[in-house]
Design a protein around this motif. Structure first.
Motif, mmCIF file in Angstrom:
data_model
loop_
_atom_site.group_PDB
_atom_site.id
_atom_site.type_symbol
_atom_site.label_atom_id
_atom_site.label_comp_id
_atom_site.label_asym_id
_atom_site.label_seq_id
_atom_site.Cartn_x
_atom_site.Cartn_y
_atom_site.Cartn_z
ATOM 1 N N ALA A 190 0.836 -1.206 0.000
ATOM 2 C CA ALA A 190 0.000 0.000 0.000
ATOM 3 C C ALA A 190 0.872 1.257 0.000
ATOM 4 O O ALA A 190 0.617 2.212 -0.738
ATOM 5 C CB ALA A 190 -0.934 -0.006 1.208
ATOM 6 N N LEU A 191 1.930 1.238 0.804
ATOM 7 C CA LEU A 191 2.822 2.395 0.867
ATOM 8 C C LEU A 191 3.506 2.634 -0.473
ATOM 9 O O LEU A 191 3.638 3.769 -0.936
ATOM 10 C CB LEU A 191 3.898 2.180 1.936
ATOM 11 C CG LEU A 191 3.499 2.486 3.372
ATOM 12 C CD1 LEU A 191 4.625 2.083 4.319
ATOM 13 C CD2 LEU A 191 3.190 3.973 3.515
ATOM 14 N N THR A 192 3.939 1.539 -1.093
ATOM 15 C CA THR A 192 4.634 1.660 -2.366
ATOM 16 C C THR A 192 3.694 2.180 -3.452
ATOM 17 O O THR A 192 4.072 3.030 -4.261
ATOM 18 C CB THR A 192 5.228 0.306 -2.777
ATOM 19 O OG1 THR A 192 6.067 -0.138 -1.724
ATOM 20 C CG2 THR A 192 6.027 0.416 -4.053
ATOM 21 N N PHE A 193 2.476 1.687 -3.433
ATOM 22 C CA PHE A 193 1.500 2.165 -4.411
ATOM 23 C C PHE A 193 1.258 3.665 -4.213
ATOM 24 O O PHE A 193 1.265 4.446 -5.165
ATOM 25 C CB PHE A 193 0.187 1.382 -4.285
ATOM 26 C CG PHE A 193 -0.801 1.695 -5.377
ATOM 27 C CD1 PHE A 193 -0.626 1.194 -6.650
ATOM 28 C CD2 PHE A 193 -1.894 2.514 -5.129
ATOM 29 C CE1 PHE A 193 -1.519 1.496 -7.668
ATOM 30 C CE2 PHE A 193 -2.803 2.826 -6.139
ATOM 31 C CZ PHE A 193 -2.606 2.308 -7.404
ATOM 32 N N ALA A 194 1.094 4.056 -2.943
ATOM 33 C CA ALA A 194 0.853 5.470 -2.640
ATOM 34 C C ALA A 194 2.054 6.317 -3.053
ATOM 35 O O ALA A 194 1.907 7.404 -3.624
ATOM 36 C CB ALA A 194 0.557 5.642 -1.160
ATOM 37 N N LEU A 195 3.249 5.825 -2.769
ATOM 38 C CA LEU A 195 4.461 6.556 -3.150
ATOM 39 C C LEU A 195 4.534 6.741 -4.668
ATOM 40 O O LEU A 195 4.748 7.843 -5.175
ATOM 41 C CB LEU A 195 5.704 5.808 -2.654
ATOM 42 C CG LEU A 195 7.050 6.349 -3.134
ATOM 43 C CD1 LEU A 195 7.350 7.694 -2.487
ATOM 44 C CD2 LEU A 195 8.185 5.368 -2.829
ATOM 45 N N GLY A 196 4.347 5.641 -5.403
ATOM 46 C CA GLY A 196 4.451 5.696 -6.861
ATOM 47 C C GLY A 196 3.426 6.643 -7.460
ATOM 48 O O GLY A 196 3.749 7.460 -8.331
ATOM 49 N N VAL A 197 2.201 6.549 -6.974
ATOM 50 C CA VAL A 197 1.142 7.410 -7.494
ATOM 51 C C VAL A 197 1.366 8.858 -7.053
ATOM 52 O O VAL A 197 1.140 9.796 -7.825
ATOM 53 C CB VAL A 197 -0.234 6.881 -7.047
ATOM 54 C CG1 VAL A 197 -1.318 7.897 -7.337
ATOM 55 C CG2 VAL A 197 -0.544 5.574 -7.777
ATOM 56 N N GLY A 198 1.843 9.041 -5.828
ATOM 57 C CA GLY A 198 2.140 10.392 -5.335
ATOM 58 C C GLY A 198 3.159 11.090 -6.235
ATOM 59 O O GLY A 198 3.073 12.294 -6.474
ATOM 60 N N LEU A 199 4.119 10.320 -6.749
ATOM 61 C CA LEU A 199 5.118 10.904 -7.651
ATOM 62 C C LEU A 199 4.463 11.375 -8.956
ATOM 63 O O LEU A 199 4.849 12.414 -9.513
ATOM 64 C CB LEU A 199 6.229 9.894 -7.951
ATOM 65 C CG LEU A 199 7.178 9.615 -6.773
ATOM 66 C CD1 LEU A 199 8.047 8.395 -7.056
ATOM 67 C CD2 LEU A 199 8.055 10.833 -6.493
ATOM 68 N N ALA A 200 3.466 10.615 -9.422
ATOM 69 C CA ALA A 200 2.722 11.066 -10.610
ATOM 70 C C ALA A 200 1.991 12.360 -10.291
ATOM 71 O O ALA A 200 1.950 13.293 -11.109
ATOM 72 C CB ALA A 200 1.747 9.981 -11.070
#
Ligand SMILES: Nc1ncnc2c1ncn2[C@@H]1O[C@H](COP(=O)(O)OP(=O)(O)OP(=O)(O)O)[C@@H](O)[C@H]1O
Ligand SMILES: [Mg+2]
Lengths: 285, 230
Positions: A190-200
């Protein structure tokens, strides 16, 4: 000469924005083995949140912090409620689900912000041009290059020098063994998904003052991010960086040489890479 | 801490692999699980670790039911599986492989395991991919040790290793057991098993067909011929 330097700098700035978008996509794919077709829509949302925050407060810096965090939080909630249920399904299901999310975000954006594009003003402190001798360059674009470079270094340190980063890399190889070591794998995902999307989302904010905000930009951004990831190699940080810069530079150089051929060159470059190195420049089988 | 497995049934899809396996490991015991290829040894370990979820039966560890818990929850209770494939992260350095597993509560710190396996210390900057089979096995065991194990599940740790390395691993297993960690060992090498174990179980087609103490087992030529001969 200085025209080429100008375009090269433009290309680097554009490329760094592509890097931010693609690195998120590629980290998510690497760890979660999940194909996120909503990535461009989250970028769009970052741009619109930037627009709203700047309109309300007049403070771009606030938007630069708040909008990506808000996008990341939304991504975290989406992961918890919807996306995690799809990990075990084939990639076609990932595409269907995230394409659905992308359409929802896009249509809601139109409902909230209208079908016509918006512009976001360059922040006061960075308006105008930077001048060195007879060379001029917009301050804001210079800021984007420096700022994204700092983000890239920070992200690299996060992935290569922290326990969290080591877990992300380990999980990309073998998530089951990571959980056998007692790591809360769902939290990591979940954290990784949030991080990746946050970068977008961050990319969306940074691009807003340059390119404006347009409700139908999502698919274009997603397409470019996939091109970058295919060129650089799935799951590779360096691949996203080199691929992003390459695509940015080609696009921007082509605008002076042969504007109509920009997309052609990019997809041509992708085809060449696929033929010569099927897993991308930095990819592994 | 005691492990009690009571009549578990595990499946891969429709194929019924464990048909009511029962066994126990008492605190501080080293117990082996023997059997031919395909008997269900790995599946038993995977069922304990939560990778495979048994459809029936119970697995109680330290008074708590494990079936239904997630893999990481079971691991956090001190059940540590060293899988047959060893699960070394090839793109992480030796040190990173260990660091992501370190838990402060463990009696083994990073420097303790480096002392136990000097070879790993020498290679700490190397990638997991660069290790030999023996080094990978040592790293897998070292990683389990820093992860604070109460019960160690080892799946064929000496498989494919040179005799010197096998001796080394036997020595380490002796130390682990002296430290009071319970061990459930799956192993094809009977000499290794007899050297180390308090008790043995033999499994055949998903059922336990023999159990006995180390001493009893030494005399059981018939059992060995019937269930373990290749
Ligand atoms: N992932 C799987 N899917 C389907 N069947 C499987 C799977 N893994 C194992 N099996 C089957 O389950 C049975 C038990 O396998 P298991 O791996 O537990 O045996 P084992 O005793 O560990 O054997 P070995 O000594 O070869 O490691 C075998 O018949 C095997 O073919
Ligand atoms: Mg096995």
């Amino acid at each position: 000469m200085s025209l080429y330097l100008f375009q090269a700098l433009n290309g680097i700035g554009l490329g760094m924005i592509y890097f931010l978008i693609s690195v998120g996509l590629t980290i998510i794919f690497g760890l979660l083995n999940f194909v996120n077709f909503a990535h461009g829509a989250y970028y769009l949302l970052g741009s619109y949140l930037c627009f709203t925050l700047v309109s309300l407060t007049g403070n771009f810096w606030l938007a630069l912090v708040v909008a990506p965090v808000a996008v990341a939080m939304l991504a975290w909630v989406t992961e918890k409620t919807l996306i995690r249920r799809a990990y075990h399904l084939p990639h076609t299901f990932h595409i269907l689900i995230t394409l659905g999310i992308a359409l929802i975000i896009q249509e809601l954006s139109i409902a909230v912000w209208g079908p016509i594009g918006k512009t976001v003003a360059v922040p006061e402190a960075l308006s105008g041009v930077f001048r060195m001798g007879d060379f001029f360059y917009p301050k804001y674009r210079l800021f984007v290059i420096l700022f994204t470079a700092v983000i890239a270094v920070g992200l690299w340190l996060l992935l290569e020098r922290t326990r969290f980063g080591a877990l992300v890399r380990a999980g990309s190889e073998d998530a089951e063994t990571v959980s056998l070591l007692g790591t809360h794998i769902h939290k990591l995902f979940a954290l990784t998904f949030a991080l990746g999307v946050g970068l977008a989302g961050l990319a969306g904010v940074l691009a807003a003052p340059i390119r404006g905000v347009h409700p139908f930009i999502g698919p274009e951004v997603l397409g470019l991010a996939f091109v970058v990831v295919v060129i650089g190699g799935m799951g590779s940080f360096s691949g996203a960086l080199v691929g992003g810069l390459l695509v940015g530079l080609v696009q921007s150089m082509m605008t002076t040489i042969w504007p109509q051929g920009a997309s052609l060159m990019i997809y041509g470059a992708m085809a060449v890479v696929i033929l010569l190195r099927p897993y991308g420049l930095f990819g592994r089988a | 801490m005691k492990l009690e497995i009571n009549r578990i049934h595990s499946y891969y899809g429709k194929s019924h692999v464990l048909e009511g396996v029962s066994l126990e490991v008492n605190p501080g015991e080293l117990v082996t699980l023997l059997g031919r290829n395909g008997a269900g040894k790995t599946t038993t370990l995977r069922s304990i670790a939560g990778i495979v979820r048994p459809a029936e039966g119970s697995i109680v560890f330290d008074g708590e039911e494990l079936i239904g818990k997630e893999v990481f929850e079971i691991a956090r209770r001190g059940v540590s599986l060293v899988p047959e494939h060893r699960g070394i992260f090839g793109l992480l350095s030796v040190e990173e492989n260990l660091a992501i597993a370190v838990r402060a509560s463990s009696r083994w710190s990073l420097s303790d395991v480096y002392e136990m396996f000097p070879r790993l210390y020498e290679r700490r900057k190397n990638g997991g991919n660069a290790l030999s089979g023996g080094e990978q096995q040592m790293l897998a065991i070292a990683r389990a040790l820093v992860n604070d194990p109460k019960l160690l599940l080892l799946d064929e740790p000496t498989e494919g290793l040179a005799p010197v390395i096998v001796d080394e691993i036997v020595r380490i297993l002796g130390k682990i057991r002296e430290a009071g960690v319970s061990v459930l060992l799956v192993e094809q090498n009977l000499a290794v098993c007899e050297k180390l174990a308090d008790r043995h179980y033999v499994i055949e087609q998903g059922q336990v067909v023999y159990s006995g103490t180390g001493e009893q087992f030494r005399q059981e030529q018939a059992v060995k011929d019937r269930y373990l001969a290749v």
